[in-house]
Every structure is written in C-alpha cells, then in structure tokens.
Design an enzyme around this catalytic site. Sequence first.
Site, short mmCIF file in Angstrom:
data_model
loop_
_atom_site.label_atom_id
_atom_site.label_comp_id
_atom_site.label_asym_id
_atom_site.label_seq_id
_atom_site.Cartn_x
_atom_site.Cartn_y
_atom_site.Cartn_z
N LEU A 47 0.94 -1.30 -0.01
CA LEU A 47 -0.03 0.02 -0.04
C LEU A 47 0.98 1.09 -0.04
CD1 LEU A 47 -2.62 -1.03 2.67
CD2 LEU A 47 -3.08 -0.71 0.10
N ALA A 50 -4.52 -7.76 -10.16
CA ALA A 50 -5.74 -7.82 -10.97
C ALA A 50 -5.68 -7.97 -12.43
CB ALA A 50 -6.33 -6.00 -10.70
N GLY A 88 16.73 15.44 -14.90
CA GLY A 88 15.47 15.87 -14.59
C GLY A 88 15.54 15.82 -13.00
N ASP A 122 -0.58 8.91 -12.46
CA ASP A 122 0.46 8.98 -13.54
C ASP A 122 -0.21 8.27 -14.90
OD1 ASP A 122 1.88 9.85 -11.55
OD2 ASP A 122 3.20 8.35 -11.39
N HIS A 162 7.97 38.08 10.58
CA HIS A 162 9.28 38.47 10.56
C HIS A 162 10.29 37.70 11.80
CE1 HIS A 162 13.00 40.61 9.77
NE2 HIS A 162 12.96 40.92 11.08
#
Length: 465
Positions: A39, A118, A184, A312, A444
Amino acid sequence: MDAIKTEVCVVGGGPGGYVAALRAGQLGLKTVLVEQRALGGTCLNVGCIPSKSLIHVAEAFHRTKLQVSSSPFGLRVPGVSLDFPAALAWKDSIVGRLTGGVAGLLKKQNVTTLRGTAQIQDGKTCIVSSDKSPVRVEANHLVLAPGSVPAELKALPFGGPVISSTDALALHEIPSRLVVVGAGYIGIELGTAFAKLGADVTIVEGAERILPAWDAELTRPVAKRLEQLGVRVLTSTLARGLTDDGAQLLVASPPNGEPIALPSDKILVAVGRKPRTEGFGLERLDLEMRGAFVRVDDRCQTSMRDVWAIGDVTGEPMLAHRAMAQAKVVAERIAGLHTEFDHAAVPAVCFSDPEIVSVGLSPAEAAASGRQVKVGTFPFLANGRALSQHDEAGFVRIVAHADTHRVLGIQAVGHDVAELSATFGLAVEMGAALEDIAGTIHAHPTRGEAIHEAALGGLGHMLHL
C-alpha cells in the site's frame, strides 16, 4: 471462485488509489481496493518518501562535515562518520510507519483491501489473483490507478551496474563512482544526495542544461551548487551504452562528438517515468488514449461510462498530490457530488539543493499565452531569515496580470522553499491579486517575507531592496 459485489473497485493502491478508496468509504460507498505490492505505491515505498529520507540523511551528513573546519559561526565537529546501514534502516522504518498508517485508515473507512494482481475483464469486472484463491470483483464503478514505472533506455537496459531510481534507493552501500543519466528532477535529487554522501558523481544530460523542464532562471542556483559539490555535469551529451567489459559508460555529444568512457560503479538511469499500462488487462477496455496515457476529462472520466482513471496513467505532471486531488474528485463524482479537477494550481517541486517550487504560469508561459504581465522578484540575499541560516541562495518570483494584478503564477528557488508551495498554490487557486499578498502581514523573520516583497515589487514599491 469467490465473488465480491461492490459499488467501487479501485485498481492500484498508490497515492491516487488509496485516497480514492478512502474518500469513497467516507461517502458511504462500498469499496474494494486491489494492490499487487505494498500500500502506498511507488511514492510511499520506493519514491517520494524514501528519496526524501535519503536526501535528509545526505544533507545532515554533508552539513555536519562542513562544520569540521568551515563553519562561519565557530562550530567545530571533528570525527564525522555515517553508519549507512543504520540510515537505511531509519529510512525503511519511516516507510513502514506510513504504509501501516494507510492500512489503518482504509480499515477505518470499511474499505476491503485485496492483495494480489488484478486482471480486468471488462468495465465492471476484474479477477484478483493472490497466494490464496482468486476473487472475482464485480463493481458498478471501476477506478484505474496503476501508477507508473521507471523509463528504460534501449542502450542501457536495467540490470548489473545499470540501475533505476528504485534500485538506487535500495543500495546497501554508497558507490564510489556514480554516473546519473538524466538531469531531470529525479536525477538531480539523487545525484546531489549521493554526492553529499561521498560518491564521485557525474550527471549526463541530452539537453543544453540541467532540469530542462524548468525555466533557466530557477535552475541556475542549482547548477552552481552542483559545481560547488564537485559534481561533473555533461550537458548536450547522450548515453550510448556500456563498454565491452561493462565497466564504463560510453557517452558522446551529437552529432559528431567522439565517444568518451566514464568509469562507474553504478549507472543510474533517470530519464523519467512511463505509465503502467500492461499486466492488468487494460487492453480489454475500449478506452481512448492520448499517446501512452489514458484520456480523461475534468472529472477524470474515461471514454467508457463508469470507468475512471487517475494519477500517472492519465499524463503529466506525474505527481502524487495531483493523483490525490484527482482521487477525491472521482470518489465525489461517483457519490453524486459535482466536483471537477482544476489543474491550474498544481505545485511542482524539485527537492534539489537549493529546492525549486513552481505553481501556475512562469513569465515565459504567461507571455506565450498572450497575457501582459507584471513580474516581482525578491532575492533571499536580502531576507533576514535566509541570512541568519547562512543560506541565502535563490529568490521568490510572482507573475501577475498587468491590468488586473491577478496572480498567475509564483516560483521560487532556495533553502526549504518546498514548504512555501501551499502558500503559492493558495494564492493562485483563490485568484489573489498582488494587493492581497502585499496587504497580508508576513511574520518576521521568515522566508515567507520574500513573497510579500515580491508582490510589492510587482506593484512597483519594494521596501527592502
């Protein structure tokens, strides 16, 4: 064969998949989540979390070594060493805590988790195979969240000294000589980390500069830092393959550059990722594709009714938080809520040194879209917090519409600027104007004051520069 009938079946337990399952469970939908491995998917197990853990170890080790003789404020730390196996064990413990947490959350929302592979049969059915007997899952809605895998180079298939980012995070010792193919974000992050851990690192990139997907102004401080770390960077250079003995990498500059050999113990191929579209029956669905990706609309609906896709597999940017946002949309659409995915404010972060963050449009992107813009930039070298941390590289930049002053994008490069990404995203998402940011009191001394000053600069009255 056992059978389960459910309202939602989610294939893939990465950031997109498990969040879709969690939200569906919250909304009272009977939900099944199928995950072949652990998971959390790539991000939690072999990506985001372990890589950032390794980056933290490398930075802590490197900074401590610097204190041996070069601390500007008098700190001296002799005899610094790193127990790398202990560092790996700590990294793995973080992953274990988080994967266990995901399992507990799914159980809390009454999500049925099936561990196994699956095989999609159609838009309503999949068969899950595991060590136990197979299970047939019949669902009203199918959510595809298979994630992605590291991209290979034909000339450098994974195996032997050629490793992927997944392999790099599982190394049991620091390689003496590491060649990274691809500059990259993955190559830069891991290359920098291993350089700080003591490896002799060379980075090879086909484009004219590192991080070619980011604008050049943001990447200059990173290039300078790599030089300071002693990292050799070869741009406009392509990997051609291994020497006959497999001990060196051959590279050349096109079109007529002579090949040179780079000695290496490990060669990390970090040329991106590709969607995982094989091995689970995706080809049995009649889906419209967009190149290698599944085409979806703003609701993450595919071309098949009641079949959804997130993460993705749906395209760039391949980011965990994008997948999570899509997951929430899908679960809520299935439950009958009217939500959509808005890609305008998806933060992109490179955990380089210094870090880079970008949300919305850069000045060049805004100009390319035909907009007239105002740009305000404030450097960290004029920021009190940055100076007090002895790390003033970088800046914050705000891009706003010239007429309305609406913020179109915010970018930054600097120490820990990833922590500013939510502020950047909120400004773009809420349609803030420069006056909104300029009128917000920033504490600040903090690095966030640079956002305030950049907004004032966009309005033409910067205070501290």
